[in-house]
Motif scaffolding. Structure first.
Motif, short mmCIF file in Angstrom:
data_model
loop_
_atom_site.label_atom_id
_atom_site.label_comp_id
_atom_site.label_asym_id
_atom_site.label_seq_id
_atom_site.Cartn_x
_atom_site.Cartn_y
_atom_site.Cartn_z
N ARG B 38 0.92 -1.04 -0.06
CA ARG B 38 0.09 0.01 -0.20
C ARG B 38 0.86 1.34 -0.05
O ARG B 38 0.60 2.30 -0.42
CB ARG B 38 -0.87 0.03 1.28
CG ARG B 38 -2.31 -0.99 0.93
CD ARG B 38 -3.09 -0.99 2.47
NE ARG B 38 -4.28 -1.69 1.83
CZ ARG B 38 -3.96 -3.13 2.01
NH1 ARG B 38 -2.72 -3.52 2.57
NH2 ARG B 38 -4.85 -3.85 1.48
N GLN B 39 2.04 1.14 0.82
CA GLN B 39 2.95 2.28 0.63
C GLN B 39 3.22 2.60 -0.61
O GLN B 39 3.86 1.77 -1.45
CB GLN B 39 4.21 2.06 1.77
CG GLN B 39 4.95 3.26 1.81
CD GLN B 39 6.40 2.69 2.39
OE1 GLN B 39 6.53 1.56 2.85
NE2 GLN B 39 7.15 3.59 2.65
N GLY B 87 2.98 1.06 5.43
CA GLY B 87 4.05 0.33 5.30
C GLY B 87 4.99 -0.18 6.36
O GLY B 87 5.83 -0.68 5.94
N LYS B 90 4.40 -6.51 7.46
CA LYS B 90 3.66 -7.97 7.99
C LYS B 90 4.80 -8.79 8.74
O LYS B 90 5.63 -8.88 8.65
CB LYS B 90 3.27 -8.59 6.55
CG LYS B 90 2.65 -7.92 5.56
CD LYS B 90 1.21 -7.54 5.83
CE LYS B 90 0.57 -6.91 4.60
NZ LYS B 90 -0.07 -5.59 5.11
N SER E 29 7.02 -9.21 -1.67
CA SER E 29 8.54 -8.54 -1.31
C SER E 29 9.30 -9.26 -2.26
O SER E 29 9.09 -10.62 -2.73
CB SER E 29 8.67 -9.25 0.23
OG SER E 29 7.89 -8.36 1.13
N LEU E 64 2.31 -13.25 0.51
CA LEU E 64 1.51 -13.75 1.31
C LEU E 64 -0.01 -13.69 0.90
O LEU E 64 -0.27 -12.52 0.32
CB LEU E 64 1.50 -13.18 2.74
CG LEU E 64 2.70 -13.24 3.59
CD1 LEU E 64 3.10 -12.20 4.47
CD2 LEU E 64 2.66 -14.58 4.21
N ARG E 103 1.01 -2.29 11.41
CA ARG E 103 0.52 -1.01 11.68
C ARG E 103 -0.59 -0.98 12.50
O ARG E 103 -0.92 -0.25 13.21
CB ARG E 103 0.37 -0.53 10.28
CG ARG E 103 -0.49 1.14 10.22
CD ARG E 103 -0.58 1.65 8.86
NE ARG E 103 -0.67 0.80 7.78
CZ ARG E 103 -1.94 0.59 7.26
NH1 ARG E 103 -3.00 1.34 7.56
NH2 ARG E 103 -2.21 -0.33 6.10
#
Ligand SMILES: Nc1ncnc2c1ncn2[C@@H]1O[C@H](COP(=O)(O)OP(=O)(O)O)[C@@H](O)[C@H]1O
Ligand SMILES: Nc1ncnc2c1ncn2[C@@H]1O[C@H](COP(=O)(O)OP(=O)(O)O)[C@@H](O)[C@H]1O
Ligand SMILES: Nc1ncnc2c1ncn2[C@@H]1O[C@H](COP(=O)(O)OP(=O)(O)O)[C@@H](O)[C@H]1O
Lengths: 413, 112, 413, 413, 112, 112
Positions: B38-39, B87, B90, E29, E64, E103
């Motif tokens: 999302r970042q 950001g 996870k 990632s 993921l 977050r």
């Protein structure tokens, strides 16, 4: 007349400085390509030194600076193999040994084709470069050098245009040749579709620093003496470079939003290119004007390749061709006879010399036409025989591994 | 035995490592990754040409951990890596079937 | 009197060498910051060339080397725009054209503010630097240069202190200004808490090599002639640099346990700084003593920032301020009239010249006070108007991406 | 007689250029080692400047250039501490101040031991290098320099062999010493079993560029004047370098299949080495022949280490020893009295001077024997006392972290 | 919840990322790895000495993903990363037991 | 189908790779990581300031392997990566639910 040791010292140093520009250029360009192609870029530049030096010793110097032959197309063979160039006499019109002048000019012959490597980056075969570079040096560089630099060359002697240190011979010549090469070679895979980013801007900035440093030899050394003209040329060179970097950055800040290091380096080089033909003929303030114009013009020029779809990869056309033309023409505006009465017959447009302006335009057009046509033919010829372009596989995997079997960086051992 | 994988902001790495050390973790491995999420990425400009770069640099942490410590480890990373801004990344927990310490050949629990 | 080509050649080369120092400094500093800020560092240095050059041509040279004006605070406007500096006359007291002297001094004006960038590394906005650098050059550099370098400047002519190549004008001046800037700017995030390590020591060592090379132009070029004083200064420069690197490494080995490359490079620069005011006035053995003292003193000085909590990031204060003061004072000890009878009226303390020692101290204090106060005011001014500091976000993500939208290294493509 | 400013300017510049070669060499070598050892390599080179400079000022210059002492083994102590070398007199046979000559020669003394660091790369302790370098400079370099460079040295004056700029004194001397060191030190872990690849060829190419640039000072500066001999030497230097790069690449293309950048750089250095003893004595075409031979010979020579199992890590033996011998012998073939009548008594073999050829061979053998034996003893001595070699742990983890507690690159912060 | 790991040819990365974005993947990632496999490595030459380098550069993607999207993700990668030449790489699917968004502290499905 | 992950000393990498090749492994992927564990890090010094660096460089090997070869692979790595000194590293075995060869679309066992 006796050798002047001060003049000789200055031209020797200048020759060394101009030689140093070629590795500088290699790094300047090398930093701008992707990591997989950096050695390919360095190799083409370094090896150009070898190719041109051998040619120069055997036939290059004599074809450029021998007396008019073939109706003035080129010099004669009096100095072939440099057998008669041994420092026993002064170079005419100077107080330096002929061999010192020869060495100084050799470095110009070396760097000029090297400039072209920026346009054909990341896709031309090394073997093709070797062949092309040989042919181009002999068939394009030497004639143009003869016309504009030799005391009986038609551009200098008959037309009466002036090229202090190589605006015509070096920058326009290489710049338009770069364009011709790009037409024949075609764009890199992914051009305009993918981000093709510089891999190491610290190399590019280092290269720009070396170029700036070496350019003092290039321009101020072209006075061929340690005199006031050298001082004039030195100052003009520096002022134009600094100003051009400033205008490029200003344009970038204004049009794109952020000032970049690549912009600063590119602007400086644009200024150095543009002042080259004019360095020993103009005042510091005129140099500032030329630099300012070059920074702005080249800033716009480098974006043309996206508009017109030719992959001038590292902007040889945008910087050297455009900067070279601009500088040669602006010399026709700003030349001041009082600054260099020995070489200038009249001043430029701004000081009433409309005729001189016209001569500069003619010289520019002549070099553009000659260089473009012959280069295009040579590039096609090499393409049709041994092929210009690396295989698709090589382009994808990188020229370093495929053509040179080396990797530039191994940080993990 | 579990493998906890966390993708975090690189400048939080030292803090996270120290916090894990404090709760009794004796080892972990870190690698540099480029994250997409999302970042937003950023723009790069080279000679007037703009490039959108989607990826942002992240640090990836791999921790092999005993079942009874998993909760603590996840909580600790969550707490120390959090900035509250998009950001942060996870944490995933994966099952591990076997574990060996190379030096001694110890297995499972003893290998940690 | 005639131009001397040998002297002119040497000063031209020296000017080129001093220009080359600025890219060298950029790399020296650039290697020491984190990878995310290296382009920000290079940019501030390169662009300083642009800023100062334009100022210099328009008003800088004349304010520094014009005749005393405003009660001797600064030079007059006789040479504005360099309109009358065209190589038609020799620079007084030398056999080189005025324009060559002007170009040589231009490079000093360029590198001095660039030195400050090391202190404000990794957090100052580029725009703020542009404005600050303009103001500082005009309001701090030019007055001090006039006082100590112009033949009628009060430090040189009335006080009678000596500054061979810029201990006062360049190093103390920039060093104390760096301190003032750091006070206004505040420390980097994480200063004293986190490891803030150099990202590329090969760049730093390369930069140190270029600086050393260029410093021969800086110091030996300041003889303004290719004569024995140039030889004296050349030797002193090299000996001091080598010795200072040696004592720094010895201290480090003894106090920290390991000799480092950053230590060797820092020591060399410390020696080069300290010998700058003294180079043309001292014997090789005195140069060795000055170098040894500088290596040891600066080694200790660079740790003060942790003790007193000011983030002089790349040790401009520790090296340039401390080294500059040390050298200027030690000149008051080791100056030998017999080495340079033209410029020295008496020898230093060791040879019975207590008065000269006192003059050196006064000159140092004057420059310290003036530069600190004016710089502090300027930095506050810029901070209150456009803001000195990059946003926290920019500092965390790195100045390269946020201010310049570039990345220095992309090794994976 | 008066100082000649032109000659002085040229030798000052040359001294600066030769100094610049040492950082250039550091980068050339530094790029070739693995990333974990690059700082160790840079450090040994940079610190050699410190070690040799201090020795040179105190006793080096006088032992090399003082009048024959100890039966001509070495110079006397007339110039100890340089107390009497202050530019008040000209260096005999030249028009430059003695201190300028001293400074120029200092840079030769610096770079010669630095050459050896390439052979002992990635495994020698820094402390051992410091001690070895001190001993070697005094006990090997200074005697040989006296013999071949001092006007009353036996090789120059009595034997009558010639060494224009250091084929004997610098390259053969350092090259054979490198071999002796390697014998004592043993190979790196993994030599011949693992791939030990250069970690950063851009550094190596940059270093090669700096070396080439600096070599103009080395060779053409050795004329000690800005005259036609300087022009001859300048040209020969460049032509030999370019040609040798060409033959090396040609051999590589033919024998290995791919032309490499490391090959081009190595070839250029081989050419520069080989032309060093001959630069001021031969024509451009002879320089081309010497370069061509050097490129081919050194290309083969660098593979001998795998055959005979000595770990001359970065090919100091293969390039400097072999190139130095080749050049010194080929000088015996190609020397032309008409080119340098002041220094040459007869021409070489090709022009009928068989005797001169013989003298060159004797000189080579003498330096080989002396340097090998004394170096071997010194290396053993250091090994037996403080130990030459870093611990196995240090070699595995890298010298940078273990000996210097630094990392060259941190790209992730 | 699964972790999909793919080793692909680096020049395919952008294409794969864009395709995954198109099928609704919001994050992933990437790391640079050296792969050894059927695809031959290459030779490197330094001063006449030849070195066989077995490894070829590959990009590793970690995604993921929710159970119901796994099939789509695997298919998408397979389709876009394929060149048909040796060395295209592998895709592996691993079970994930727990997932956290740092977050917000959201878990499982909501963490994506 | 399993994924074997090993963190080993970098200078052991070639040896381990060759040994795995010898026991019939046809592919693996390697990345550079920074490991934190019992093995002490090191000090770095810059201008007199000392920094403790906790991390040591390690190589991470990922091997996708058939169930019946897992034991051999783990043993082979254990044997060849062992120096007996602290820091030799860990080997973990994770379950894999699905495996695809991108080039051919082969699944499971056939994908290896
Ligand atoms: N589905 C995913 N699979 C793997 N990594 C992911 C995934 N989603 C996010 N990440 C990683 O987490 C980072 C942060 O994710 P992002 O969506 O930007 O913010 P947030 O986690 O705060 O919502 C990404 O840059 C990426 O490295
Ligand atoms: N067993 C494995 N474990 C982990 N990674 C593997 C394995 N086999 C292959 N890979 C990865 O996939 C890449 C491609 O594999 P390769 O055998 O060369 O081609 P292909 O997948 O087309 O048969 C390798 O470079 C490696 O990164
Ligand atoms: N719990 C863990 N999770 C992930 N990686 C680990 C863990 N413990 C150790 N490692 C990895 O193994 C390496 C060696 O571990 P260390 O504790 O230093 O030595 P040893 O395995 O010999 O006890 C570490 O540097 C790290 O890369």
């Amino acid at each position: 007349m006796e050798i002047n040791p001060g003049d000789t010292a200055w031209v020797l140093v200048s020759a060394a400085l101009v030689l140093f520009m070629t590795p500088g250029l290699a790094l300047f360009y090398g930093g701008m390509v992707r990591a997989k192609n950096v050695l390919g870029m360095l190799m083409k530049n370094f090896f150009t030194i070898t190719i041109v030096t051998i040619i120069w010793v055997l036939i290059g110097y004599t074809l450029a600076f021998g007396k008019d032959a073939w109706g003035g197309l080129i010099g004669n063979l009096d100095f072939a193999g440099l057998r008669t160039v041994r420092g026993d006499s002064l170079f005419p019109g100077t107080k330096i040994p002929d061999i010192v002048f020869m060495a100084f000019q050799m470095m110009f012959a070396v760097i000029t084709p090297a400039l072209i490597t920026g346009a054909i980056a990341e896709r031309m075969k090394f073997s093709a470069w070797v062949v092309f570079c040989m042919l181009w040096s002999v068939l394009v560089y030497l004639p143009v050098a003869h016309w504009a630099f030799a005391s009986d060359g038609w551009i200098f002697a008959r037309l009466g245009a002036r090229d202090f240190a190589g605006g015509l011979v070096v920058h326009i010549n290489a710049g338009i040749a770069a364009l011709a090469c790009v037409f024949v070679l075609g764009p890199r895979k992914g051009f305009r579709r993918e981000a093709i980013r510089p891999h190491n801007l610290t190399l590019t900035l280092l290269g720009a620093g070396i170029l700036w440093f070496g350019w003092f030899g290039f321009n101020a050394g072209s006075a061929l003496a340690a005199n006031r003209i050298a001082g004039i040329a030195f100052t003009a060179t520096h002022v134009a470079a600094a100003t051009a970097a400033g205008t490029w950055i200003a344009m970038e800040w204004w049009r794109v939003g952020k000032p970049t290091t690549l912009g600063a380096a590119s602007g400086a080089v644009a200024g150095l290119v543009a002042i080259t033909p004019a360095a020993g003929f103009v005042s510091p303030l005129a140099a500032m004007a030329i630099g300012a114009a070059a920074g702005a013009a080249c800033f716009f020029a480098v974006s043309l390749k996206f508009r017109f779809n030719y992959d001038d990869s590292l902007d040889v056309v945008g910087v050297h061709l455009v900067g070279g033309i601009l500088g040669s023409i602006m010399l026709g505006v700003f030349a001041e006879r009082s600054i260099n009465p020995d070489l200038l017959v009249t001043s430029g447009l701004m000081f009433g010399g409309a005729a001189f302006f016209g001569k500069q335009v003619v010289a520019v057009l002549a070099v553009l036409a000659f260089s473009f046509v012959v280069t295009y033919i040579l590039a096609r010829l090499v393409d049709l025989t041994i092929g210009l372009r690396a295989s698709e596989e090589a382009e994808t995997s990188g020229l370093d591994i495929t053509l040179h079997e080396e990797r530039a960086y191994v940080f993990t051992e | 035995m579990k493998l906890v994988i966390a993708f975090i902001k690189p400048f939080k790495l030292d803090e996270v490592k120290d916090a894990l050390k404090a709760v009794g973790i004796t080892g972990l491995s870190v690698s540099e990754v480029r994250g997409f999420g999302r970042q937003a990425g950023h723009t790069e400009v080279y000679r007037g040409a703009e490039y959108e770069v989607d990826f942002v640099p992240k640090s990836r942490i791999d921790v092999l951990v005993d079942d009874d410590l998993v909760g603590t480890v996840v909580d600790t990373i969550e707490r120390t890596a959090r900035t509250g801004k998009i950001g942060d990344g996870k944490i995933a927990v994966l099952p591990v079937e076997d574990l060996v310490r190379i030096r001694t050949g110890e297995r499972g629990h003893d290998a940690l």
